[in-house]
Enzyme design. Structure first.
Site, PDB file in Angstrom:
ATOM      1  N   LYS A   1       0.867  -1.184   0.000  1.00 51.89           N
ATOM      2  CA  LYS A   1       0.000   0.000   0.000  1.00 51.89           C
ATOM      3  C   LYS A   1       0.899   1.227   0.000  1.00 51.89           C
ATOM      4  O   LYS A   1       1.806   1.341   0.849  1.00 51.89           O
ATOM      5  CB  LYS A   1      -0.862  -0.037   1.252  1.00 51.89           C
ATOM      6  CG  LYS A   1      -2.199   0.653   1.142  1.00 51.89           C
ATOM      7  CD  LYS A   1      -3.013   0.367   2.399  1.00 51.89           C
ATOM      8  CE  LYS A   1      -4.299   1.115   2.415  1.00 51.89           C
ATOM      9  NZ  LYS A   1      -4.907   1.100   3.747  1.00 51.89           N
TER      10      LYS A   1
HETATM   11  C1  E4P Z   1      -8.354   1.884   3.989  1.00 53.29           C
HETATM   12  O1  E4P Z   1      -7.462   1.390   3.359  1.00 53.29           O
HETATM   13  C2  E4P Z   1      -8.115   2.764   5.133  1.00 53.29           C
HETATM   14  O2  E4P Z   1      -7.262   2.102   6.010  1.00 53.29           O
HETATM   15  C3  E4P Z   1      -9.378   3.082   5.870  1.00 53.29           C
HETATM   16  O3  E4P Z   1     -10.526   2.731   5.144  1.00 53.29           O
HETATM   17  C4  E4P Z   1      -9.400   4.486   6.398  1.00 53.29           C
HETATM   18  O4  E4P Z   1     -10.616   4.694   7.075  1.00 53.29           O
HETATM   19  P1  E4P Z   1     -10.849   5.951   8.051  1.00 53.29           P
HETATM   20  O5  E4P Z   1     -10.932   7.176   7.205  1.00 53.29           O
HETATM   21  O6  E4P Z   1     -12.139   5.643   8.741  1.00 53.29           O
HETATM   22  O7  E4P Z   1      -9.660   5.983   8.982  1.00 53.29           O
END
Ligand code: E4P
Length: 217
Positions: free
Chosen positions: A83
């Site tokens: 990622k």
């Molecule tokens: C996805 O890859 C992220 O880790 C996640 O959906 C972020 O979510 P949040 O904005 O609720 O922290």
């Protein structure tokens, strides 16, 4: 439609895997920070527990360190997905790892232009953050619709939309209507998926009627 679980908590992951509805995992540095401990050990445990892809995020912000960290992350397991943040160093590293046949999830996507650049750089997944856009007073679901339409216009782009920052069932419902390939869902929201007062009332009534009848299985 694939459901990924957005969690770095192995207990939570194992608990939800048992229901057979989790197709993969996404994590981020904040989720790991909340757990604490050894990143590589926890990441390895998560990868072993899950058959599907596990997104693990590089914490570096410069290209050279992203390459070093990326190699280590991708070496954790065959189902590890790298990622990377939606920055120019992130895009350059995405191109580097995608060209080598690795899966990259470009995260922190907040515009259709970013999603287009990620797709051109060979990203396997792009993660638009719905809830965080909503937090700014705009509609995060519009972004999902825009990216979906753009990707449909250019079938040569193979990147999948991984709808992220899902904060409620409505978000999930809407991304499914739009036709997004994948949604990553926090455990709290995943556990709400079966909630319905009429189900609870029905279960209670059936159970009471059965007990009153004296019938036996
Ligand atoms: C996805 O890859 C992220 O880790 C996640 O959906 C972020 O979510 P949040 O904005 O609720 O922290």
């Amino acid at each position: 439609m694939l459901f990924f679980l957005d969690s770095a908590d192995i207990k939570e992951i194992e608990e939800l895997l048992a229901f057979g509805i989790v197709d993969g995992i996404t994590t981020n540095p904040s989720l790991f920070a909340a757990i604490g401990g050894d990143f590589y050990k926890i990441a390895k445990d998560i990868c072993s527990a899950v058959d599907g892809p596990v997104s693990l995020e590089a914490s570096s912000t410069d290209y050279n360190n992203m390459l070093q960290e990326g190699e280590k992350i991708l070496g954790i397991a065959d189902n590890a997905v790298l990622k990377l943040p939606m920055t120019w160093p992130g895009i350059k590293a995405c191109k580097y790892f995608s060209d080598k046949g690795h899966r990259v999830n470009m995260t922190l996507c907040f515009s259709a232009a970013q999603a287009l650049v990620a797709a051109k750089a060979g990203a396997t997944y792009v993660s638009p953050f719905i809830g965080r856009i909503d937090d700014t007073g705009h509609d995060g679901l519009n972004l999902i619709e825009d990216i979906n339409e753009i990707y449909m216009n250019y079938p040569e782009l193979n990147t999948k939309i991984l709808a992220a920052s899902i904060r409620n069932i409505y978000h999930l419902h809407q991304v499914c209507k739009i036709g997004t390939s994948i949604a990553t869902i926090p455990a709290k929201i995943m556990k709400q998926l079966l909630d319905h007062p009429l189900t609870d009332i029905g279960v209670k009534k059936f159970s009471e009627d059965w007990k009153k009848s004296g019938l036996k299985i």
